[in-house]
Design an enzyme around this catalytic site. Sequence first.
Site, PDB file in Angstrom:
ATOM      1  N   ARG A   1       0.467  -1.335  -0.115  1.00 17.65           N
ATOM      2  CA  ARG A   1       0.194  -0.049   0.510  1.00 17.65           C
ATOM      3  C   ARG A   1       0.752   1.117  -0.202  1.00 17.65           C
ATOM      4  NH1 ARG A   1      -3.070  -0.828   5.344  1.00 17.65           N
ATOM      5  NH2 ARG A   1      -1.176  -2.069   6.050  1.00 17.65           N
TER       6      ARG A   1
ATOM      7  N   ASN B   1      -6.292  -2.441   2.406  1.00 16.57           N
ATOM      8  CA  ASN B   1      -6.086  -4.061   2.491  1.00 16.57           C
ATOM      9  C   ASN B   1      -7.421  -4.712   2.587  1.00 16.57           C
ATOM     10  OD1 ASN B   1      -3.616  -4.733   1.849  1.00 16.57           O
ATOM     11  ND2 ASN B   1      -3.000  -3.871   4.740  1.00 16.57           N
TER      12      ASN B   1
END
Length: 97
Positions: free
Chosen positions: A27, A45
């Site tokens: 990320r 996520n």
Amino acid sequence: MQHSQQLPKIIRAHLFISGRVQGVGYRYATVDTASQLGLTGWVRNLPDYRVEAVFEGAQEVVEEMIRWCHSGPPAAVVQEIVTEYEKPEGLRGFEVT
């Protein structure tokens, strides 16, 4: 800016990324890369161990970002990416949600 050039086509890509993509800095590397490219959107996520991301920007730049997502950061192992194209919302900035 030259007036003879038309504005780049702005697109929105919604990605679902499968593989070893959680706990490997995916990320944060996505935020860095998207921000450097000048894209807007978000990344997060999912409970099923996938990563979900949205990118908005010029078509060529979004396509470059999607190519980056197929490899991701060094520790990631990307197995599959499902991409859906949607109507851009005019997002501002790029963040982890």
